[in-house]
Write an enzyme that holds these catalytic residues in place. Sequence first.
Site, PDB file in Angstrom:
ATOM      1  N   ARG A  74      -4.289 -22.392  30.970  1.00  0.00           N
ATOM      2  CA  ARG A  74      -3.919 -23.613  30.252  1.00  0.00           C
ATOM      3  C   ARG A  74      -4.611 -24.837  30.843  1.00  0.00           C
ATOM      4  NH1 ARG A  74       2.372 -23.800  32.465  1.00  0.00           N
ATOM      5  NH2 ARG A  74       1.780 -23.863  34.654  1.00  0.00           N
ATOM      6  N   ILE A 132      -6.825 -27.818  31.981  1.00  0.00           N
ATOM      7  CA  ILE A 132      -8.251 -27.966  32.238  1.00  0.00           C
ATOM      8  C   ILE A 132      -8.936 -26.604  32.307  1.00  0.00           C
ATOM      9  CG2 ILE A 132      -9.941 -28.773  33.948  1.00  0.00           C
ATOM     10  CD1 ILE A 132      -8.037 -31.106  34.571  1.00  0.00           C
ATOM     11  N   ASN A 139     -11.017 -23.189  39.676  1.00  0.00           N
ATOM     12  CA  ASN A 139     -10.251 -24.249  39.038  1.00  0.00           C
ATOM     13  C   ASN A 139      -8.784 -24.239  39.450  1.00  0.00           C
ATOM     14  OD1 ASN A 139      -9.430 -26.152  36.790  1.00  0.00           O
ATOM     15  ND2 ASN A 139      -8.358 -24.273  36.200  1.00  0.00           N
ATOM     16  N   ALA A 163       5.786 -37.718  56.104  1.00  0.00           N
ATOM     17  CA  ALA A 163       7.007 -37.708  56.903  1.00  0.00           C
ATOM     18  C   ALA A 163       8.019 -36.712  56.356  1.00  0.00           C
ATOM     19  CB  ALA A 163       7.615 -39.108  56.947  1.00  0.00           C
ATOM     20  N   TYR A 195      -2.652 -32.436  49.252  1.00  0.00           N
ATOM     21  CA  TYR A 195      -3.544 -32.248  48.099  1.00  0.00           C
ATOM     22  C   TYR A 195      -4.913 -32.874  48.372  1.00  0.00           C
ATOM     23  CZ  TYR A 195      -5.072 -32.443  43.188  1.00  0.00           C
ATOM     24  OH  TYR A 195      -5.762 -32.300  42.029  1.00  0.00           O
ATOM     25  N   LYS A 220      -8.603 -31.194  48.550  1.00  0.00           N
ATOM     26  CA  LYS A 220      -9.661 -31.554  47.602  1.00  0.00           C
ATOM     27  C   LYS A 220     -10.878 -32.176  48.300  1.00  0.00           C
ATOM     28  CE  LYS A 220      -7.765 -29.940  43.901  1.00  0.00           C
ATOM     29  NZ  LYS A 220      -8.384 -28.787  43.222  1.00  0.00           N
ATOM     30  N   THR A 273      -3.262 -34.404  30.528  1.00  0.00           N
ATOM     31  CA  THR A 273      -2.758 -33.030  30.491  1.00  0.00           C
ATOM     32  C   THR A 273      -1.240 -33.099  30.452  1.00  0.00           C
ATOM     33  OG1 THR A 273      -2.620 -32.951  32.900  1.00  0.00           O
ATOM     34  CG2 THR A 273      -4.662 -32.135  31.907  1.00  0.00           C
TER      35      THR A 273
END
Lengths: 466, 430
Positions: free
Chosen positions: A239, A241, A307, A317, A372, A376, A407
């Site tokens: 689903r 992207i 992907n 924290a 994240y 990346k 999205t």
Amino acid sequence: MSQDLYTQIVNSPPGGFIAKRVGLPQPTTLDRYRPGQPVVTGQVLIGAAPSGRLAGAIASTLADAQADVATTLAPELRTASADAGLDASVFNPEAGGDRRFKGLVFDATGIKDSTELVELQKFFHPSVRKVQSSGRVVVLGTPPEATKDPREHTAQRALEGFTRSLGKEIGKGSTVQLVYVAPGAENLIGSTLRFFLSPKSAYVSGQVARVTPGEPVPTDIDWERPLAGKTALVTGASRGIGEAIIETLARDGASVVGLDVPQLAEDLNAVTSRLDGEAIELDITSDDAPKVLAAHFKSGVDIVVHNAGVTRDRTLAKMPEDRWSSLMEINLSSEERINDALLKGKRIPAGGRIIGVSSMAGIAGNRGQTNYATSKAGVIGMVESMAPVLADRGITINAVAPGFIETKMTAAMPIAVREPGRRLNSMNQGGLPIDVAETIAWFASSASGGLNGNVVRVCGQMLLGA
Amino acid sequence: MTPTVRRVAVVGGNRIPFARSNGPYAHASNSDMLAAALDGLIERYNLQGETLGEVVAGAVLKHPRDRDLTREVVLGSKLAPETPAYDVQQACGTGLETTIAVANKIALGQIDAGIAGGVDTTSDAPLALNDDLREVLLDANRIPDTAGRLKLLTRLRPGMIKPAIPANQEPRTGLSMGEHCAIMASEWGITREAQDELTIRSHNALAAAYDKGFQDDLLTPYLGLERDQNLRPGSTPEKLAKLKPVFGGPEGTMTAANSTPLSDGASVVLLASEEWAKARNLPILAYITEAQTAAIDHVHKREGLLMAPAYAMPTMLDRAGITLQDFDVYEIHEAFAAQVLCTLAAWEDPVFCKERLGRSAPLGSIDTEKLNINGGSLAAGHPFAATGGRIVAGLAKELSERGSGRGVISICAAAGQGVVAILESAGGAK
């Protein structure tokens, strides 16, 4: 996913009237590619600083793309056009006439000293106002690191400030890119020039791409299906992207293999069966995933698109270790292991492509996303570290870094976060999954052997993290 | 039997001075003006009572009543009434096409001498009935009874009083010639300055030609005009720069000065075999040695409307076995300064020469000192069909005065056509 509600409203007559009066941003409805469309609909103007080295390559690309072209009066451009079989008209800003251009292409490789940067002003000052909406501007230079003279290095590095600023002021959904073409890579600019001139790059602006020597463009390339005969693996393909990516690679002629976790098997199978592809239900973080994939692709896989990814937002924290680690496994470490297994097993042949999905957060950082953004930024690191190694095997590795893409995930954001994310870019709107997919398809193309080690943002030139 | 081809001599020409539209010739008809030019030629070369092989002329704007315009003018002239005549019409190419038509018959021995010419008036223009009114009147003609005819009258509307006016417009594009040329100027990057410079040169050259008496045996004064009414020597770039563009929008480069004005006038040229001229002790100014027409597709392929001469030229040069540089005089019709400059730019351009003409190298540039040396249409004015005759006679005389050399003519025409021709001095090409 179509355009957002605000963009729809301001593109209606009453909405546009009100937005104009009260000074609200007025995002343009961006041109997007439909199969069978020409590369550019409208005239492309070519200019050049004196004694550049790309006139021939630009003219050949545009002749091949059957583009409607005009050039400045520069003799080298007229000669190069004639040699390339390009029936180009002339544009002289002093000759008047109601000329409009869909694209401006400027060969800046002749600029050897900062005093010659004025060539940019000379070409763009009279032409920039003649650019139509969803217009395309591409400046081509020499990678500063590939120059021998310090003055030339300085001048070529300066181009980036120009393209990034022009991207912010050109408006009307137009994009501006800088393409550094290394000496010896002139014949490899075709896929990149086509991509940046076409509606496929609708949401890519203010970017710098480097074209370096690599595998030559196949002589029999079909630009409508540049992936014909190739096999492509897309992770997270069920689903969003990922679905757009696998659809786009299939459109471009690839035999596609979609991968997703067993929980999403139903969605995944719906996608792959529609595309006449294969589905692999697999948790990429599992210990045996690399081995399973190496076994599955006994006869090789040409294109690997990493992907699959997740967010597990929390300020540092409040971030427990499992929230950090599970994300890092999915977004980065599993990708490294899969790459290693496929490469060690010689599953990716020469001409292969590995494509990562980074993120704006990986470039600019984002509150609540230390995990994240780390993963990346790590994808960017993976591209940097692997590119020279893979080059020896005729394989390339590149990554896209999406900004705000419409999205289900972004639709669920609170409005106070969503609206600034959506508007604070040169396009005043969010991108669509297809914009990310088209950029990946450009990296994947059999004609993109000159692209290795690039990270290109699909962010509408987001104001953050430039 | 293969006929032998004879050399065709230009004996001389005559025209009336060209007037601006609605000027001194406002009430002169095409017949009046063509007759005036023809009478002057007959006078100059003692053609009274001669039966010539053929007289060929034409007009672009022609009244329906002027069926056989040329024949009627011949009948009213001092030529023998047994001289045949016919009309030709190919827009601004008319005057040169009539020359080629007469020359070819002389070359083939079908005739020994003839007159070619052209005439046009934009003042005494043929207004036609409004098409709706015309239909009502024609229907009325078809109905036998008076009651039916009266009933038809109810179809009459006040708007039908408006006549159909001939428009200077391309039927298939709806654009005027000037608008078409403005597109060409932009696509060839022709600047306002370059156009104005050519315009000033044209006026000064024509004025100089008048001053040294060059025009004395090329024209007959008419209705009080002794020189072309449009001629304005001594202008400056500063003065011309003040004019507002008339074609190509506010950013356009084409003005009333660097475009030809609507004009009235007529011209004729006497052509003959060498034997015929010598037998009558008439001069031979030059020979017509080559000619070529071409047409382009301005509708679907979007080629510039007035670019056809650029295509005709290389075909002719190849046949003649010479290059664009092998001329001592160039006569390129100045419909618009931009047309001349676009044509020259095209011949120099590697893209045009390779992609459109299919040649490996550009035709190259010309020495512009040799271009329109006695002035061009920008100065003289341009009564469409009369321009060819003006140029042929003027070039022939120039070559005769030089004693040797070669000249070339290039004329663009509406509807995407063009005509070119080569003249060689009676003293030889070099």
